[in-house]
Structures are given as C-alpha cells and as structure tokens.
Design a protein around this motif. Structure first.
Motif: not given
Ligand SMILES: [Zn+2]
Ligand SMILES: [Zn+2]
Length: 110
Positions: A6-14, A23-25
C-alpha cells in the motif's frame, strides 16, 4: 508473485524532539509524536506539507471538543503559530501517551 504494498501518506517518522520512532497510525494521519506529542510545522492545512517553517511544535494545551474529542494544541517554537490536532488516544498500532496528555493538562491548569 510479488505482494503489492500500500502507498499511504500516513507515514511513520522519527520524532525531532525525543527521537522516538513513531509508526503510522491505524486510521487518519499521524502528525505528532505518540510519546512527547511534539509535532513539526509542515502543514498549512492538515496533511498538505505546504508550510515552509519546519519549526518544532510544542504541545501547550489539551482541549476537549464534543465533536472531535480530545485535541492537542500545538504552538510552533519558530513562528508562534498555533494549531489543533485530534489526539490519537485510541489508535490500534500506537496510541498517544496518556501520561503526556495528562501532564500537559496539569501544566495548563497551573
Ligand atoms: Zn517525541
Ligand atoms: Zn512555524
């Protein structure tokens, strides 16, 4: 056979404030750290990544909205803009830290 991801905009980040790997929600758009609740000033409107500021956004207050639930009030340390973000207290992957939410509520009450 390859599994398509899946390509989602809801990415995880540091997190830029505490270094936590967020982590992504499960639902919605993750825009703040689950541990310290800091955010980064990237959006003019939620998710658009159109703000050039890039300042750290400090969680300064928690507000309760009868329609949206608990919201975190973020204030940008660089430009002073404030935004409100819905707290992800019931996220299935990693909910926002209730401890931090309560600490901010306590701070705001003093
Ligand atoms: Zn953090
Ligand atoms: Zn800013």
């Amino acid at each position: 056979m390859q599994t398509k991801r899946f390509i989602v905009r809801n990415d995880g980040f540091v997190c830029l404030h505490c270094g936590h790997h967020v982590p992504p929600a499960k639902a919605g758009c993750r825009n703040h750290c689950t541990q310290c609740l800091y955010s980064v000033h990237l959006d003019v409107y939620p998710g658009d990544r159109a703000a050039a500021c890039g300042g750290l956004m400090e969680p300064v207050a928690i507000e309760y909205n009868s329609r949206k639930g608990y919201q975190i009030v973020h204030k940008c340390k660089s430009c002073g803009m404030t935004t409100k973000n819905v707290a992800a207290l019931e996220d299935e992957i990693e909910p926002d830290s209730l401890f931090t939410v309560l600490a901010i509520m306590n701070d705001a009450a003093h």
